[in-house]
Write an enzyme that holds these catalytic residues in place. Sequence first.
Site, PDB file in Angstrom:
ATOM      1  N   MET A 142     107.272  17.992  98.073  1.00 40.66           N
ATOM      2  CA  MET A 142     107.221  17.774  96.628  1.00 40.66           C
ATOM      3  C   MET A 142     106.340  16.567  96.285  1.00 40.66           C
ATOM      4  O   MET A 142     105.518  16.637  95.369  1.00 40.66           O
ATOM      5  CB  MET A 142     108.632  17.557  96.066  1.00 40.66           C
ATOM      6  CG  MET A 142     108.657  17.187  94.593  1.00 40.66           C
ATOM      7  SD  MET A 142     110.294  17.303  93.836  1.00 40.66           S
ATOM      8  CE  MET A 142     111.130  15.888  94.554  1.00 40.66           C
ATOM      9  N   ALA A 143     106.509  15.485  97.032  1.00 39.69           N
ATOM     10  CA  ALA A 143     105.748  14.264  96.717  1.00 39.69           C
ATOM     11  C   ALA A 143     104.254  14.481  96.903  1.00 39.69           C
ATOM     12  O   ALA A 143     103.437  14.055  96.072  1.00 39.69           O
ATOM     13  CB  ALA A 143     106.233  13.106  97.580  1.00 39.69           C
ATOM     14  N   ALA A 184     112.774  20.364  99.975  1.00 39.34           N
ATOM     15  CA  ALA A 184     111.585  19.962 100.718  1.00 39.34           C
ATOM     16  C   ALA A 184     110.945  18.791  99.971  1.00 39.34           C
ATOM     17  O   ALA A 184     109.885  18.927  99.349  1.00 39.34           O
ATOM     18  CB  ALA A 184     110.620  21.143 100.839  1.00 39.34           C
ATOM     19  N   GLU A 185     111.611  17.640 100.044  1.00 39.46           N
ATOM     20  CA  GLU A 185     111.211  16.498  99.218  1.00 39.46           C
ATOM     21  C   GLU A 185     109.830  15.970  99.585  1.00 39.46           C
ATOM     22  O   GLU A 185     109.041  15.589  98.710  1.00 39.46           O
ATOM     23  CB  GLU A 185     112.246  15.370  99.332  1.00 39.46           C
ATOM     24  CG  GLU A 185     113.629  15.740  98.808  1.00 39.46           C
ATOM     25  CD  GLU A 185     114.470  16.547  99.797  1.00 39.46           C
ATOM     26  OE1 GLU A 185     114.023  16.728 100.955  1.00 39.46           O
ATOM     27  OE2 GLU A 185     115.563  16.995  99.431  1.00 39.46           O
ATOM     28  N   ALA A 186     109.547  15.914 100.896  1.00 38.34           N
ATOM     29  CA  ALA A 186     108.259  15.372 101.326  1.00 38.34           C
ATOM     30  C   ALA A 186     107.117  16.209 100.755  1.00 38.34           C
ATOM     31  O   ALA A 186     106.123  15.676 100.239  1.00 38.34           O
ATOM     32  CB  ALA A 186     108.190  15.350 102.852  1.00 38.34           C
TER      33      ALA A 186
END
Lengths: 280, 315
Positions: free
Chosen positions: B62-63, B58-60
């Site tokens: 994370m940012a 869930a990269e978005a």
Amino acid sequence: MDLNEVKRLRMEALDARVKLIREIASFGQGHIGGSMSVVELLTYLYYHEMKIDPKRPDWAERDRLVLSKGHSGPALYAILAKKGYFDESLLSTLNQGGTRLPSHADMTKTPGIDFTAGSLGQGFSAAVGIALGQRLKKYDAYTYTVVGDGESQEGEVWEAAEAAGAWKLGNLIGFTDVNGQQLDDYTDNIIPMHHLKERYETFGWHAVEVANGHDFNQLEAAIKEAKSVTDKPSMIILHTIKSYGYIPGEGVKANHSMQISKEKAEEAIEALFAREEERE
Amino acid sequence: MRDTSTFENYKDAVVAAMIDLGREHDDVVVMDADLSSCIGSTAFQKEFPERFYNVGIAEANMAAVAGGLSSVGLTPIIHSFGCFASRRMYDQLFISVGYAHRTVHVIGSDPGITAQYNGGTHMPFEDIALMRQIPGMIIYEPSDARSLYSLMIQAYESGKSSYLRTPRKGVIHRYGEDVEIRLGKAITARQGDDVTIVATGAYLVDQALKAAESLAGKGVGARVIDLHTIRPLDEETILKAAKETGRMLICENGRYAGGTGEMISAVLLKAGVPCKVDFVNVGERFGEVGSLDYLATTFGFKAENIEAKALALVK
């Protein structure tokens, strides 16, 4: 809650609504619907619940609020101004070039805004990060966050929800403002967002349903319940009325952002006072 | 400074920098999105279990979580493959980090053709252009183990957000103690007065040096600039080289549009320095699967192509 406290909160909410309507009218249009639906919630948090100090908006160990539905910034500005984070005269600069009060909440511009939002879904993730950071720093503090029911169509909301559940963020209390409407139409006519309580429970949250999100006693009971659960984040699902208190927008489909002239604002404020008197 | 000569892979330098920063500064937290074992940050997790978070795939999220952590006085270092660390989390990096004035350090591993066998879906050529649109964000792509370690420390010390392009596997020990490694200051890796070859990253700096060696045999003096910091651009070194050689070949493991070559061309034009310019980049193409050697040949990153282009500029 004793009757006097309810009365006090209702007076503050009414005053916030008046300031909010005039604030939007000073520009001529704005996100009235979703701002009006969270007035009781913000009033309750800032006047009754949160550990804050308006003189020290950067106090590290304060409770924080992330208005993930950042377009409701005008409601939060009215409350922050009343609490003394900045001068009330700023409210009439909403959206003017160079203002400190942009349409969407911005932590780099406005004292008391704890995180920038506007790109829906992101504020919720940021709130998860803040709650996690508070825990790491061993602050005795809560993070509150407000998301919309329409906003919950964003996948990121559920990415954030699964992380907060996995990390058992007991100091995170979220609110979903289920006013049932989004920009284009009623939420049920776009992508229905039902069973939110069950969804959050499945994601490892404690979830509470509040039938009337404009009722201070119901808000108090839900937040008390949320705080009694310390090993899970809590989501309080608030059923609200979009544009509640700006009567010309109540029950209207296109009430997400409305044009409000100064004359129209004063008429609406008069009508609101009349209705409140009738209620008394 | 730590002895970097023992690193066997670029990722060793990355993780050593994470751990050393973690030991020195208790605000440093590390996050990953299920690629922790790929970069090796599991070693950071072992030493600082409370300061490591795996957010899952869930990269978005994370940012933006990193943006939130930053607002409580923590400094997140977040990693994913470069394709996800740029395209997948772009709006979150733009709004919840850049626009919100937060400090987050992003590691985008396996840039461009170094993604190799993960293929076109995992091959970020556009990350430089994307990060250039986030005001103030440092962009760097070191070419050896020592500069990688040192620049990561310097990026943290700058207090600004940064985006690191680095391969994980393989290593080159190019620079010893005698070479000054400074964020924002390009390294002239070889002197020459006929043509300048600007290159970013280990693979292209290697190929540029190889091309320069071959050009020397043909009587052409090629200057090689290792542009390890793409932003802020070391305009002084670039303009000096342009004035002195009058010809510049700009090589990047990325796309032309919005990339390093386009950026440097604009700098030359604005400064009014007459200079013939050509480029080595992937142009308008998407990535594809293959070995580093196959991909380098396909996209024209080999020394032979660099040499041919440099010669054409000199003629």
